[in-house]
Design an enzyme around this catalytic site. Sequence first.
Site, mmCIF file in Angstrom:
data_model
loop_
_atom_site.group_PDB
_atom_site.id
_atom_site.type_symbol
_atom_site.label_atom_id
_atom_site.label_comp_id
_atom_site.label_asym_id
_atom_site.label_seq_id
_atom_site.Cartn_x
_atom_site.Cartn_y
_atom_site.Cartn_z
ATOM 1 C CD GLU A 1 -40.640 -12.086 109.847
ATOM 2 O OE1 GLU A 1 -40.794 -13.101 109.137
ATOM 3 O OE2 GLU A 1 -41.187 -10.998 109.595
ATOM 4 C CG HIS B 1 -50.198 -6.091 114.535
ATOM 5 N ND1 HIS B 1 -50.986 -6.755 113.633
ATOM 6 C CD2 HIS B 1 -49.271 -5.433 113.805
ATOM 7 C CE1 HIS B 1 -50.567 -6.481 112.406
ATOM 8 N NE2 HIS B 1 -49.526 -5.690 112.474
HETATM 9 C C1 LIG Z 1 -44.388 -12.533 109.125
HETATM 10 C C2 LIG Z 1 -44.608 -11.072 109.107
HETATM 11 N N1 LIG Z 1 -43.563 -10.235 109.280
HETATM 12 C C3 LIG Z 1 -43.742 -8.905 109.321
HETATM 13 C C4 LIG Z 1 -44.984 -8.363 109.172
HETATM 14 C C5 LIG Z 1 -45.188 -6.844 109.267
HETATM 15 N N2 LIG Z 1 -45.558 -6.280 107.966
HETATM 16 C C6 LIG Z 1 -46.840 -6.064 107.623
HETATM 17 S S1 LIG Z 1 -47.000 -5.523 106.063
HETATM 18 C C7 LIG Z 1 -45.330 -5.552 105.809
HETATM 19 C C8 LIG Z 1 -44.785 -5.175 104.464
HETATM 20 C C9 LIG Z 1 -45.204 -6.142 103.403
HETATM 21 O O1 LIG Z 1 -44.789 -5.683 102.145
HETATM 22 P P1 LIG Z 1 -45.275 -6.355 100.792
HETATM 23 O O2 LIG Z 1 -45.259 -7.830 100.905
HETATM 24 O O3 LIG Z 1 -44.486 -5.761 99.703
HETATM 25 O O4 LIG Z 1 -46.804 -5.947 100.667
HETATM 26 P P2 LIG Z 1 -47.440 -4.488 100.584
HETATM 27 O O5 LIG Z 1 -47.692 -4.066 101.998
HETATM 28 O O6 LIG Z 1 -46.478 -3.621 99.866
HETATM 29 O O7 LIG Z 1 -48.719 -4.661 99.853
HETATM 30 C C10 LIG Z 1 -44.668 -5.962 106.960
HETATM 31 C C11 LIG Z 1 -43.219 -6.064 107.106
HETATM 32 C C12 LIG Z 1 -46.047 -9.257 108.968
HETATM 33 N N3 LIG Z 1 -47.292 -8.829 108.783
HETATM 34 N N4 LIG Z 1 -45.829 -10.591 108.939
#
Ligand SMILES: Cc1ncc(C[n+]2csc(CCOP(=O)(O)OP(=O)(O)O)c2C)c(N)n1
Lengths: 338, 338, 389, 389
Positions: free
Chosen positions: B64, B133
């Site tokens: 971000e 959230h």
């Molecule tokens: C700082 C932050 N930004 C955005 C989010 C929203 N978010 C939750 S899971 C996710 C995707 C994460 O992907 P990855 O690290 O590849 O893990 P996966 O879900 O594939 O296991 C996002 C963008 C968050 N939880 N925290």
Amino acid sequence: MTATAGKVTMAKALNAALRDSLAADERVIVFGEDVGQLGGVFRITDGLLADFGDKRCFDTPLAEAGIVGFAVGLAMSGLRPVVEMQFDAFAYPAFEQITSHVAKLRNRTRGQLSVPIVIRVPYAGGIGGVEHHCDSSEAYYAHTPGLKVVMPATVADAYSLLREAIADPDPVVFMEPKKLYFASEEVTLPATMPGFGRAVVRRPGRDATLVTYGAAVPVALEAAEAARDEGWDLEVIDLRTIVPFDDETVTASVRRTGRCVVIQEAQGFAGVGAEIAARVQERCFHSLHAPVLRVAGLDIPYPAPKLEHIHLPGVDRILDAVARLQWDDQPDPTWVAA
Amino acid sequence: MTATAGKVTMAKALNAALRDSLAADERVIVFGEDVGQLGGVFRITDGLLADFGDKRCFDTPLAEAGIVGFAVGLAMSGLRPVVEMQFDAFAYPAFEQITSHVAKLRNRTRGQLSVPIVIRVPYAGGIGGVEHHCDSSEAYYAHTPGLKVVMPATVADAYSLLREAIADPDPVVFMEPKKLYFASEEVTLPATMPGFGRAVVRRPGRDATLVTYGAAVPVALEAAEAARDEGWDLEVIDLRTIVPFDDETVTASVRRTGRCVVIQEAQGFAGVGAEIAARVQERCFHSLHAPVLRVAGLDIPYPAPKLEHIHLPGVDRILDAVARLQWDDQPDPTWVAA
Amino acid sequence: MTTTPQAIRRASPRTNRAAARPEPAAPLLPSPEPVRLLDEAGRRVSPECAVRDYPEPPTETLRELYRRMVIGRRFDVQATALTKQGRLAVYPSSRGQEACQVSGVMAVRPTDWVFPTYRESVALVSRGIDPVEVLTLLRGDWHCGYDPAAWRTAPQCTPLATQTVHAAGLAYGEAHQGRDTVALVFIGDGATSEGDFHEGVNFAAVFRAPVVFFVQNNRYAISVPLSRQTAAPTLAYKGVGYGIASEQVDGNDPVAVLAVLANAVEHARSGHGPFLVEAHTYRLEPHTNADDASRYRSMDEVETWLGRDPIARLETYLRGAGALDDAAVDAVAAEAEAYAADLRTRMNADPVVDPLSLFDHVYAQPTPQLLEQRAQVRAELAAAEEGEA
Amino acid sequence: MTTTPQAIRRASPRTNRAAARPEPAAPLLPSPEPVRLLDEAGRRVSPECAVRDYPEPPTETLRELYRRMVIGRRFDVQATALTKQGRLAVYPSSRGQEACQVSGVMAVRPTDWVFPTYRESVALVSRGIDPVEVLTLLRGDWHCGYDPAAWRTAPQCTPLATQTVHAAGLAYGEAHQGRDTVALVFIGDGATSEGDFHEGVNFAAVFRAPVVFFVQNNRYAISVPLSRQTAAPTLAYKGVGYGIASEQVDGNDPVAVLAVLANAVEHARSGHGPFLVEAHTYRLEPHTNADDASRYRSMDEVETWLGRDPIARLETYLRGAGALDDAAVDAVAAEAEAYAADLRTRMNADPVVDPLSLFDHVYAQPTPQLLEQRAQVRAELAAAEEGEA
Ligand SMILES: Cc1ncc(C[n+]2csc(CCOP(=O)(O)OP(=O)(O)O)c2C)c(N)n1
Ligand SMILES: Cc1ncc(C[n+]2csc(CCOP(=O)(O)OP(=O)(O)O)c2C)c(N)n1
Ligand SMILES: [Mg+2]
Ligand SMILES: [Mg+2]
């Protein structure tokens, strides 16, 4: 225990508090940027590395989220980290760690994990500092449930409140007014002052109450002195901690004086002063002869050194506000005009 | 221009505003996490990638600070970035970029560089969301000089204010109340509503003024309806933008009604509601029959879904506050007791 | 279902450690291809053909790995079903990632610390935590349902990558206090883009903290494909920039994942500093039940990965090695069913959460301000009760 | 002093570009040793002995490099003197780092963008910006004294590493609009530990934005030594983790720094994506005039580095090559003196800053709230004037 008496600067008192905490509790651990060999850019950690070794006091990579997050992990392992953010604005990279973890970990785990971390933040201006070195950021922390926000204004409080912060089971954002670092007072250390959540009447008075904290306290006291010439006898309250907040002392004072001015150095809009004004009128409405007024920094980015005196709430601006407290029972023309 | 009439959801209106801005100004560029192929986790950017191509709407790495800092650079190159933070608490990693750069760049350069960025933040709760959230983070931004803070509560405002935000020369934090995304209204788009800094009286009333914004507006309106049964005729003001603030509309109303309750969903301490209460009593002191009261979220981390109804300011809590506005000229026992 | 913490702790692969002792100085770069000990058909890759050699975990350990993977998948399927019944607010499935989920917790000791994300529910039940406690967060009762201190398992972390720094601090703190604890951090591919990943790995590296950073590269961050996260050959290559050892592994090869992790844990524990492991895997389900994966990936792609099922692969291998037969497979399946049935029953209960508990753990002691608010809520609740009465 | 923006722009090393055209695919890792074209005595390292070959910049360019380094150092010494006279609030010197400061801005075109930190005053004057405008920030008049848009030079950035992300965005935005602008980012060794460094480099890499990340590794971040920033072999090794080209160079060898940067800029401009350059150098002065460097480093160490002076090294080389003689050296020295004298005089003035200008650039138009505050300040100023009168 460092026993010190006589003229002591706030910087020295903070150093003594760290030192005494390190000596008293082996779980205490001090780290941050330049806190080791250099002793901190303000020398608050001077000599700690030499005296306690690099397991108790050390430098880290330049990464504030890292520093605070590292402290979270250390706290989980049972230690009591005390971290230094080099300047106010340089704590912002750690904002997510502070709001989403430090503030919430106890709550998220129903008390099974706690985060007794102290985050020391040298803050505020009046030192001719260039941009990003003079923010007053206490409102960001005070608005975040789960943090305690401590704002010493005197040398004895600096010592006593820092000791308490380090011993406290909760995370504490400890805001140190840079411009008072090298102001000195006659004190005897170790000193034990009233604890968290206790405001102190720094100057009793009958006509109006000035409520303030941290860097603005000496200015308020100066204004109260100057107000004598105008025939006003002003009470000055030093809040000392913003969270927890001492409603009792403030309310009792304003109910007695019937008038109140809130003073802070931070920009005014949605600042801690707004909270204080809102609380005071909620609780003292029927005692008030005039609205609660606020004197704060301007709602602008902290200005360059040449103009910081315009930004900062000074004695004149405070006296102007006091003058507007409807002493002659005339409504304030400032707002009537609007 | 998307011409739409009939029942429209806020999500759809926001999508239309982005779409119309992209079509109207080729400098507009939309990016963030999942805003491309997926159309955003709330589908606010649905179809933009398909219709405008991946130079105008694209996904970024998950970072971000990176997203906001990237937007700063894009703005310096002459573009008008509109970025999405996926949820309120996930904007915190960008806090330093927002406070130290986005908010200050115009000021630092005496207007030679400007940062016309829109940072869209889906915020607030009431959707059964898990931790992190549901934060209401507007106070952090409102306290930061240099940012405009826009908080639509209606479908037409969502469209109109987002168009204005994108066209505005200053950075705008645009807070979208998640729980209203799929609430719909009869509207005709494109709609042009009053601009930044204009509050709107959503419901006229004689007895007291409810001042509120964003997610809390429908709750306040509901409370005002319910208050009729108690014989109270309440005015409801929707601020629409927190920065700039519409003192005029608020002051005029409270001077007329003599009573005021401020309502926000965010935790109360040092929140925007404190600012509003402080301003109202400053400006309307002599018209007030009772203190300005606040109804806000509790000063706790946003709770788990099962208990969020306890945290959120609901109709009952608002009516309780209205009841305490000293209709029978008795001081409020809550504070007298203290 | 009988997976007690004790049972799982007992099965911790201690026996494996001596065999996995690594070269003190690990190579600068990870293996150019993912390490693989089983091929896609479940046959052992001969050591001569392996890109890098790792000792195979003992057969008993692999049988336990199989058992936990089967139970873990059954749990995961059950949890997804619970969302459909409205019993869970949301559930992020890890179906397809069981080799990583289970090997992660089997590679460490019960006294080590685990730092999971929202996706690690299978890892958590595999560590022995009561599945109902694991699901507390997702049912919406409270934020963390298990006791992190007792289980030496941090609360599931949602703010991406923030847990990497906690792990660095925890591991350093433990070492500081003379304990040989290792911290194992789970993290996704997308989260490696966050600044906190950088800071966490770097702190661990600079302080030589015994941390294993375990990236489950499942190719998507919600909808965002890996190509939008990095231009690096692969994520494991990030290790060299921090001066730490790293490795990449076929994340659907349970034997390889466990072998590589065991080596990484041993490396960390024996003072060689942190280790970065990237496992190439795939999540078969959408990001969560709320996600619509058809918007960003094809069914063909999912089909391909269904063919790389880690459980089938291990089953084939163990059967081939004579370490598993129909009876054993059936027994595990039955155990998994019983586990799921028990979970279903227990999730039917709808525990009441005391509203006043909201004020209990904001601070060790509530502030006067919170006591005021507590009194107000108490009065509201009383009034509401009266209204109902 | 006659360094006009035009003069400096004219001298931009365009001629050099063709020669420096790089292999399209750069190697995965940087050179194992810093690239060096001059040895410590100022002799040309023979191409056969060089760790990696780079074409030497044209002699005319090197003469200009020499000239600007001499002027830059004289400026720097002058600025330090101005702090002693109380004319500057603070000054972060870059004495000893002139090869980096000057090569950085000479490697790019006037139409390219430069992203400096607080330490880049010498780079800025070398780019042609009026030294008084450069010192506005440090004199305390306002935050940024020059026009960043006109100079295509961002305001000097204090929050560490934050500018890396801006540079990525700027470069991408320029490309997006069809311009072939390169962004050159200055950053210190310490700042590479910040999360924003990671995010900035990664964004540039993923979007193949034409950015050159130029790390001046001067071995200290205030007092914190490099060993507390990284455990990597050296900072240039971070490139591979982002899939970008990287190089390390002897930062006190002006010829090598310029050659390596010219290559990096060309690489970026021709669409091969970002480039990470690490220059090994040393700051001879304390962090700023307010710092006490004796607390964390020895005079011996400083002495050693005094012996590696980049200006002396280039002078020796150019003299040896017959490209510089006493007359030319004296002329440059005289020019530098005149530059400093002019600066001294002009810094004697103490410009008045209008207090009401505080309200001018918070927003494009002041909010009603700011207009109220402006009126209050205006009244205060009027009252104060009356009081004085
Ligand atoms: C700082 C932050 N930004 C955005 C989010 C929203 N978010 C939750 S899971 C996710 C995707 C994460 O992907 P990855 O690290 O590849 O893990 P996966 O879900 O594939 O296991 C996002 C963008 C968050 N939880 N925290
Ligand atoms: C985010 C942030 N944290 C801390 C600081 C305070 N600070 C200013 S300069 C500096 C040292 C930076 O070192 P380095 O990156 O090596 O650059 P150098 O000063 O050596 O050129 C620090 C810690 C800052 N400016 N920004
Ligand atoms: Mg993923
Ligand atoms: Mg440095």
